[in-house]
Scaffold this motif. Sequence first.
Motif, mmCIF file in Angstrom:
data_model
loop_
_atom_site.group_PDB
_atom_site.id
_atom_site.type_symbol
_atom_site.label_atom_id
_atom_site.label_comp_id
_atom_site.label_asym_id
_atom_site.label_seq_id
_atom_site.Cartn_x
_atom_site.Cartn_y
_atom_site.Cartn_z
ATOM 1 N N ASP A 283 -8.973 5.311 9.086
ATOM 2 C CA ASP A 283 -7.626 5.841 8.851
ATOM 3 C C ASP A 283 -7.491 6.435 7.456
ATOM 4 O OD1 ASP A 283 -6.922 5.120 11.380
ATOM 5 O OD2 ASP A 283 -5.667 3.419 10.813
ATOM 6 N N LEU A 284 -8.080 5.786 6.473
ATOM 7 C CA LEU A 284 -8.038 6.306 5.104
ATOM 8 C C LEU A 284 -8.818 7.610 5.013
ATOM 9 C CD1 LEU A 284 -7.436 6.220 2.096
ATOM 10 C CD2 LEU A 284 -9.287 4.560 1.828
ATOM 11 N N HIS A 285 -9.958 7.648 5.653
ATOM 12 C CA HIS A 285 -10.769 8.866 5.642
ATOM 13 C C HIS A 285 -9.992 10.040 6.236
ATOM 14 C CE1 HIS A 285 -14.486 11.206 5.644
ATOM 15 N NE2 HIS A 285 -14.184 11.589 6.877
ATOM 16 N N MET A 286 -9.264 9.792 7.322
ATOM 17 C CA MET A 286 -8.509 10.859 7.980
ATOM 18 C C MET A 286 -7.363 11.346 7.093
ATOM 19 S SD MET A 286 -8.469 9.444 11.912
ATOM 20 C CE MET A 286 -7.458 10.814 12.481
ATOM 21 N N VAL A 287 -6.658 10.426 6.439
ATOM 22 C CA VAL A 287 -5.574 10.821 5.538
ATOM 23 C C VAL A 287 -6.143 11.628 4.371
ATOM 24 C CG1 VAL A 287 -3.829 9.977 3.912
ATOM 25 C CG2 VAL A 287 -4.043 8.933 6.168
ATOM 26 N N ALA A 288 -7.278 11.230 3.867
ATOM 27 C CA ALA A 288 -7.901 11.957 2.757
ATOM 28 C C ALA A 288 -8.257 13.378 3.174
ATOM 29 C CB ALA A 288 -9.141 11.214 2.282
ATOM 30 N N GLN A 289 -8.760 13.550 4.394
ATOM 31 C CA GLN A 289 -9.069 14.889 4.880
ATOM 32 C C GLN A 289 -7.809 15.742 4.959
ATOM 33 O OE1 GLN A 289 -11.291 14.112 8.585
ATOM 34 N NE2 GLN A 289 -13.095 14.941 7.546
ATOM 35 N N ALA B 153 -5.510 11.639 -8.010
ATOM 36 C CA ALA B 153 -4.426 10.826 -7.437
ATOM 37 C C ALA B 153 -3.079 11.192 -8.034
ATOM 38 C CB ALA B 153 -4.706 9.344 -7.668
ATOM 39 N N ALA B 154 -3.078 11.606 -9.298
ATOM 40 C CA ALA B 154 -1.812 11.923 -9.968
ATOM 41 C C ALA B 154 -1.092 13.090 -9.308
ATOM 42 C CB ALA B 154 -2.064 12.238 -11.443
ATOM 43 N N ALA B 155 -1.818 13.949 -8.608
ATOM 44 C CA ALA B 155 -1.212 15.113 -7.970
ATOM 45 C C ALA B 155 -1.273 15.038 -6.447
ATOM 46 C CB ALA B 155 -1.907 16.383 -8.440
ATOM 47 N N THR B 156 -1.601 13.872 -5.900
ATOM 48 C CA THR B 156 -1.735 13.707 -4.454
ATOM 49 C C THR B 156 -0.434 13.222 -3.843
ATOM 50 O OG1 THR B 156 -4.109 13.241 -4.628
ATOM 51 C CG2 THR B 156 -2.993 12.518 -2.624
ATOM 52 N N GLU B 157 0.128 14.000 -2.940
ATOM 53 C CA GLU B 157 1.360 13.632 -2.247
ATOM 54 C C GLU B 157 1.024 13.083 -0.865
ATOM 55 O OE1 GLU B 157 4.296 13.675 -3.579
ATOM 56 O OE2 GLU B 157 3.783 14.709 -5.446
ATOM 57 N N LEU B 158 1.703 12.022 -0.472
ATOM 58 C CA LEU B 158 1.498 11.407 0.838
ATOM 59 C C LEU B 158 2.826 11.369 1.580
ATOM 60 C CD1 LEU B 158 -0.725 8.406 -0.338
ATOM 61 C CD2 LEU B 158 -1.510 10.570 0.653
ATOM 62 N N ASP B 159 2.811 11.781 2.850
ATOM 63 C CA ASP B 159 4.065 11.782 3.605
ATOM 64 C C ASP B 159 4.259 10.451 4.332
ATOM 65 O OD1 ASP B 159 2.598 11.835 6.041
ATOM 66 O OD2 ASP B 159 2.616 14.024 6.092
ATOM 67 N N GLY B 160 5.396 10.325 4.986
ATOM 68 C CA GLY B 160 5.739 9.069 5.636
ATOM 69 C C GLY B 160 4.753 8.657 6.709
ATOM 70 N N ALA B 161 4.305 9.618 7.513
ATOM 71 C CA ALA B 161 3.354 9.306 8.578
ATOM 72 C C ALA B 161 2.026 8.825 7.998
ATOM 73 C CB ALA B 161 3.136 10.539 9.457
ATOM 74 N N GLN B 162 1.598 9.462 6.930
ATOM 75 C CA GLN B 162 0.338 9.041 6.300
ATOM 76 C C GLN B 162 0.461 7.644 5.713
ATOM 77 O OE1 GLN B 162 0.102 12.417 3.671
ATOM 78 N NE2 GLN B 162 -1.482 13.420 4.911
ATOM 79 N N LEU B 163 1.578 7.372 5.062
ATOM 80 C CA LEU B 163 1.774 6.047 4.483
ATOM 81 C C LEU B 163 1.860 4.980 5.561
ATOM 82 C CD1 LEU B 163 4.320 7.021 1.702
ATOM 83 C CD2 LEU B 163 1.983 6.200 1.349
ATOM 84 N N ALA B 164 2.471 5.310 6.686
ATOM 85 C CA ALA B 164 2.549 4.349 7.790
ATOM 86 C C ALA B 164 1.154 4.054 8.336
ATOM 87 C CB ALA B 164 3.447 4.906 8.891
ATOM 88 N N SER B 165 0.324 5.078 8.414
ATOM 89 C CA SER B 165 -1.053 4.887 8.873
ATOM 90 C C SER B 165 -1.830 4.000 7.907
ATOM 91 C CB SER B 165 -1.744 6.231 9.012
ATOM 92 O OG SER B 165 -3.113 6.091 9.336
ATOM 93 N N LEU B 166 -1.647 4.227 6.616
ATOM 94 C CA LEU B 166 -2.355 3.440 5.607
ATOM 95 C C LEU B 166 -1.879 1.997 5.587
ATOM 96 C CD1 LEU B 166 -2.370 6.042 2.695
ATOM 97 C CD2 LEU B 166 -4.289 5.431 4.190
ATOM 98 N N ALA B 167 -0.613 1.762 5.942
ATOM 99 C CA ALA B 167 -0.072 0.401 5.942
ATOM 100 C C ALA B 167 -0.751 -0.483 6.975
ATOM 101 C CB ALA B 167 1.432 0.445 6.192
ATOM 102 N N GLU B 168 -1.394 0.144 7.964
ATOM 103 C CA GLU B 168 -2.081 -0.629 8.999
ATOM 104 C C GLU B 168 -3.387 -1.245 8.504
ATOM 105 O OE1 GLU B 168 -0.806 -1.217 12.040
ATOM 106 O OE2 GLU B 168 0.980 -0.166 11.329
ATOM 107 N N LEU B 169 -3.810 -0.878 7.305
ATOM 108 C CA LEU B 169 -5.089 -1.364 6.784
ATOM 109 C C LEU B 169 -5.009 -2.757 6.164
ATOM 110 C CD1 LEU B 169 -6.328 1.898 5.006
ATOM 111 C CD2 LEU B 169 -6.862 1.109 7.318
ATOM 112 N N VAL B 170 -3.819 -3.282 5.968
ATOM 113 C CA VAL B 170 -3.640 -4.543 5.234
ATOM 114 C C VAL B 170 -4.378 -5.693 5.914
ATOM 115 C CG1 VAL B 170 -1.953 -6.245 4.449
ATOM 116 C CG2 VAL B 170 -1.417 -3.811 4.318
ATOM 117 N N GLU B 171 -5.044 -6.491 5.095
ATOM 118 C CA GLU B 171 -5.762 -7.674 5.567
ATOM 119 C C GLU B 171 -5.021 -8.940 5.145
ATOM 120 O OE1 GLU B 171 -10.315 -5.860 5.210
ATOM 121 O OE2 GLU B 171 -9.650 -7.414 3.838
#
Length: 323
Positions: free
Chosen positions: A245-251, A290-308
Amino acid sequence: MSFTRLAAATTPTAHLGLGLAAVGRPAYLTLGREAQLPAERSVEALRARTHELLDAAYAQGVRYLDVARSYGRAEEFLAAWLREHPEADDVVVGSKWGYTYVGEWRTDAEVHEVKDHAPEAFERQLAESRAQLGDRIDLYQIHSVTPDSPALTDTALHERLARLAADGVTIGFSTSGPAQADAIRAALEVTVAGEPLFRTVQSTYNLLETSAAGALAQAHEAGLKVIVKEAMANGRLAGGQEPRDLHMVAQEAGVGPDAVALAAVLRQPWAGVVLSGAADIGSLHSNLLAAATELDGAQLASLAELVEDPEVYWRRRAELPWQ
């Protein structure tokens, strides 16, 4: 406080700091580090690499530099660089005491560092830090406080730390382990003469380990500067180790997974400084995007699924090899 200099900085990367744990000693527990370091890990080679990183970080606007007594010769390397760069008087320097480096500059050492939060260890390591950095120490932190640490209840130590604060050094603490939130909240209750002792907290927070978020927000509300370490989970969120999921958001974002991982932490309202632990120039440059990287709501929701689960995360961290 020394961090007013950081707050006044106008560079885009002012809230990204550089930690020198990965280049101050020959072995560390970061995945992918072997590919980033020179084949020869002599003192001279790592000193040169550290200075290259510091040159690049400063040129790109980084203004917080993080070392520790247990990071091998990181204080020594940083001190030499500061002497050679008088123009860098606007950087904020943080160091830590509480662990002693015992690895003897070996990658195969059975034990690399030993923890000791006794007042005697503080006095010895403060003298060692001052011998290297002199009056360039802006922040001095207790290294890796846990809820059972004697540093939270030792009033004699608290009084000594308060005297150091009276000399103009900001006093902070770092945390580690699955009970970081408990340690942070306990530290917020520590006072000397009715005044809070600690002005900063440095904790692990990343896309996999978010359990300290509430306590860090509480610390921020109490006026502490929050420094985030291990934002890339010791390499698990970068360099080909990252989850799909992180790889896909990065792409989608057009940057590396490391920049996305750091950007997700930077957007937390309580995050004052987020550390890069880069060991080579390419990784540093990628991190600073990272300082110039914007993430939208859908991307952040996808990344939130990574929590252990915190216990799982810290068990996996403990299993990482020193490389």
